[in-house]
Design an enzyme around this catalytic site. Structure first.
Site, PDB file in Angstrom:
ATOM      1  N   GLU A 150       0.809  -1.225   0.000  1.00 38.36           N
ATOM      2  CA  GLU A 150       0.000   0.000   0.000  1.00 38.36           C
ATOM      3  C   GLU A 150       0.840   1.272   0.000  1.00 38.36           C
ATOM      4  OE1 GLU A 150      -2.883  -0.375   3.187  1.00 38.36           O
ATOM      5  OE2 GLU A 150      -4.221  -1.477   1.867  1.00 38.36           O
ATOM      6  N   GLU A 307      -6.763  -8.058  -0.654  1.00 36.47           N
ATOM      7  CA  GLU A 307      -7.134  -8.084   0.758  1.00 36.47           C
ATOM      8  C   GLU A 307      -8.602  -7.697   0.925  1.00 36.47           C
ATOM      9  OE1 GLU A 307      -4.883  -5.566   3.354  1.00 36.47           O
ATOM     10  OE2 GLU A 307      -2.985  -6.035   2.382  1.00 36.47           O
TER      11      GLU A 307
HETATM   12  C1  GAL Z   1      -4.358  -2.994   4.715  1.00 38.06           C
HETATM   13  C2  GAL Z   1      -2.898  -3.387   4.856  1.00 38.06           C
HETATM   14  C3  GAL Z   1      -2.753  -4.611   5.720  1.00 38.06           C
HETATM   15  C4  GAL Z   1      -3.587  -4.500   6.959  1.00 38.06           C
HETATM   16  C5  GAL Z   1      -5.019  -4.238   6.585  1.00 38.06           C
HETATM   17  C6  GAL Z   1      -5.951  -4.101   7.750  1.00 38.06           C
HETATM   18  O1  GAL Z   1      -4.513  -1.664   4.409  1.00 38.06           O
HETATM   19  O2  GAL Z   1      -2.318  -3.629   3.614  1.00 38.06           O
HETATM   20  O3  GAL Z   1      -1.391  -4.772   6.048  1.00 38.06           O
HETATM   21  O4  GAL Z   1      -3.088  -3.473   7.747  1.00 38.06           O
HETATM   22  O5  GAL Z   1      -5.080  -3.032   5.874  1.00 38.06           O
HETATM   23  O6  GAL Z   1      -7.247  -3.761   7.330  1.00 38.06           O
END
Ligand code: GAL
Length: 675
Positions: A150, A307
């Site tokens: 990110e 994710e």
């Molecule tokens: C994303 C990030 C992850 C984790 C996740 C939690 O933005 O890439 O490492 O922190 O959020 O929601």
């Protein structure tokens, strides 16, 4: 195709076994098998574990993890760990630390914290990426490189400032050209030496994050910082490619994240991937639009859902649990809009620090008897059964909505005419009207080939870049429908106003000119009054935020303002141009008006809804080898019925054949296969 190495929708996510002992990892493997997990993203935040000083590298623990996963035939999305630098590096080489917007030098802490122009960061990030690639280059399980994490945030340190001057020299060549582009004769800002230029932040030209005295420098600084981070990505990518030219490289993006120009980034990425974290009250159409934007980054190529949370998040103000069925529904929503992977953050919940309350496939209780685990395992099974059927299937949208990061920056930086003007909201209003009518829509860049589309909508296209107006003219002349709105065509790519009447370069194709721009006070509205009924549009509608006071030139007036000193002047116009037409919407209309407008434009162009469904039942289509896969998704908490049409279609998820009136369970999903 993303999933070449193992052709199914990849299922898995971020996995951090370095936070656990070996016995836990054994247990994880058992549970991954139960859940149908087949891909793990590892090594996202392990730089400090790999490298304890300048010269020592230890990969043995990572070897172990990779071997364990390999034994279970789990594939690897291998990250490079450069999203957070080690503490020793910050202590010894403070140039890796950023300077923030207020001008404060940061200390060690957090993540996504490295200065993109730090020589130390670049040096060690490059070495690390190279070492990882060299070590694992022949490993058969690695299916994707995941660079850093990110990317985002800006830095205002001395190194960035120096590099900014170099970037500016490349862009403008001479100070004379720069002074002109930034209009520095305003407020006595003429620069006579490159070194007089400083980073625009709260110590110099800016305040409140996006208020600025000089849009030119602030806009360029955003471009420069986006480019600087992109340089870091490219540097690691090139190192990885040196050893593994055939393994695709990605980095996880964040939808409408404001700070990086993702259209530019996507050109450097093999595969787009992104992290989808809607809150419980995010409109479903907003999430759909974000997926389509990610699909649009590479002109319609499928992307990875890298994710999402299986259960709760931890970083929103109110972290409601995903209701039963919602994780599955939102996973299919991603697939429906072009995702070829369904991945989570995270596979096991951590025991400490700020993400311990972030949901995971394996919760703190540690066993499989949880609602979240059961739902994950059911989805895992279902995705196995789907196999490769819809992989690489594409959208065949005839309607597109434009989005542009530089336009957003310029708009947000512009002082005046109204703080109520929010670019993303305006884009979403139009997308939402299309979504509610089940019109398949692409989100595209201003550079996209328009000839694929019948209707192109460019809300608040404030900045018109070189060549854009000509491309719009060609598109319309050849029969397309183009829509733009108030506050469009105002400036060029340097935020300098195009003189001679708004909407500047778009004036010819729109057939109008705007004399004044009126900002309405909070709670105030004007009216859009139709001159005569047009399709479903009749009578009057409300509008607000900004009202352009316009004159029709070659355009025909379809509706006029209902109030104020510009009552009776045009608010909606249509201009016939060659074989097509362009519509100017001079204010921000209510949702009913937009529904009617969209319906009329699609009707005129023969663009049909995918299906007619009740509220909250979303439809999206992917097409492969002439077969259409129609995703029907019920966001409601109750069963709904809809008309599936006369032909018989098979639902890939249940194997049942349906036609005519069909029912879809609460939060249910169907994938209807149609020849
Ligand atoms: C994303 C990030 C992850 C984790 C996740 C939690 O933005 O890439 O490492 O922190 O959020 O929601």
């Amino acid at each position: 195709m993303i999933n070449e190495k193992f052709p199914k929708i990849w299922y898995g996510g971020d996995y951090n076994p370095e936070q656990w002992d070996k016995a836990t990892m054994e247990e994880d493997m058992r549970m991954f098998n139960l859940a149908g997990i087949d891909v793990a993203t590892v090594n996202v935040f392990s730089w400090a574990k790999i490298q304890r000083d300048e010269v020592s590298y230890d990969f043995t623990w990572l070897d172990d993890i990779i071997e364990r996963l390999t034994k279970e035939n789990i594939y690897l999305c291998l990250a490079t760990s450069t999203g957070a630098h080690p503490a020793w590096m910050a202590k010894k080489y403070p140039d890796v630390l950023r300077v923030d917007y207020e001008g404060r030098k940061r200390k060690f802490g957090g993540r996504h914290n490295s200065c993109p122009n730090s020589p130390t960061y670049r040096k060690y990030a490059k070495i690390l990426a190279g070492k990882l690639a060299e070590r694992y280059k022949d490993h058969p399980q690695i299916v994707m490189w995941h660079v850093s994490n990110e990317y985002g945030g800006y830095c205002y340190c001395d190194n960035c400032e120096k590099q900014f001057r170099v970037w500016l020299k490349e862009r403008y060549g001479t100070l004379e050209a720069l002074n002109k582009a930034w209009n520095t004769s305003f407020w006595s800002h003429t620069f006579y030496d490159w070194d007089e230029i400083v980073a625009p932040n709260a110590l110099s030209e800016e305040w409140s994050g996006n208020r600025t005295n000089f849009q030119g420098i602030s806009l360029d600084y955003r471009r420069f910082q986006s480019d600087s981070l992109l340089e870091c990505f490219k540097m690691e990518r090139d190192e990885l490619k040196r050893w593994t030219p055939d393994i695709p490289v990605t980095t996880n993006l964040m939808g409408f994240y404001p700070e990086l120009d993702y259209f530019k980034w996507a050109k450097e990425m093999d595969v787009v991937s992104w992290d989808n974290y809607p809150s419980m009250d995010t409109p479903f159409s907003f999430t759909a639009m974000a997926h389509n934007l990610m699909r649009g980054l590479k002109s319609g190529q499928p992307f990875m859902l890298m994710e999402q949370t299986p259960g709760v998040q931890n970083w929103q103000p109110y972290n409601s649990a995903k209701r039963p069925g919602v994780m599955r529904l939102w996973s299919y929503q991603a697939v429906a809009h072009g995702a070829d992977t369904v991945m989570f953050f995270q596979l096991r919940r951590s025991v400490g620090a700020c993400e311990k309350y972030h949901g995971a496939v394996i919760e703190h209780v540690g066993h499989e008897h949880t609602r979240v685990f059961r739902e994950c395992a059911e989805l895992g099974k279902e995705l196995q059964q789907l196999g490769d059927t819809i992989l690489d299937a594409r959208s065949e949208a005839k309607v597109a909505v434009m989005y542009d990061w530089e336009n957003r920056w310029a708009l947000e930086l512009s002082s005046g005419p109204s703080i109520a003007l929010n670019y993303v909201n305006e884009v979403h209003k139009y997308y939402d009207a299309l979504y509610k009518q089940n019109i398949q829509t692409d989100m595209i860049s201003v550079e996209e080939d328009l000839s694929k589309y019948k209707v192109v909508i460019a809300p608040v296209m404030y900045m018109v870049k070189p060549g854009f107006a000509e491309r719009v003219e060609r598109f319309v002349a050849q029969g397309g429908t183009f829509v733009t709105t108030f506050f469009s065509g105002i400036v060029n790519e340097n935020d300098l106003v195009t003189l001679g009447g708004y909407p500047g370069e778009l004036r010819n194709v729109m057939g109008i000119w705007a004399e004044e721009i009126d900002a309405l006070l909070p709670g105030h509205q004007n009216e859009i009054v139709l001159r005569q009924d047009w399709g479903g549009l009749r009578g009057s509608y409300s509008c607000g935020i900004l009202c352009d006071v316009i004159h029709a030139e070659t355009a025909e007036v379809l509706a006029e303002y209902g109030a104020d000193y510009y009552k009776g002047t045009p608010v909606l116009t249509r201009n016939k141009f060659g074989n097509g037409q362009s519509y100017y919407v001079a204010s921000s209309p209510d949702a009913d008006f937009l529904q009617g407008l969209i319906a009329n434009l699609c009707e005129e162009q023969g663009v049909k809804p995918l299906l007619n469904t009740p509220d909250g039942v979303e439809v999206a289509e992917r097409v492969k080898n002439g077969t259409s896969y129609l995703f029907v998704m019920n966001h409601n908490a109750e069963e709904m019925t809809f008309d599936a049409g006369a032909s018989r279609q098979r639902d890939l998820l249940t194997g049942k054949t349906i036609s005519g009136q069909a029912t879809i369970p609460a939060r249910g999903v169907m994938i209807l296969e149609r020849a």
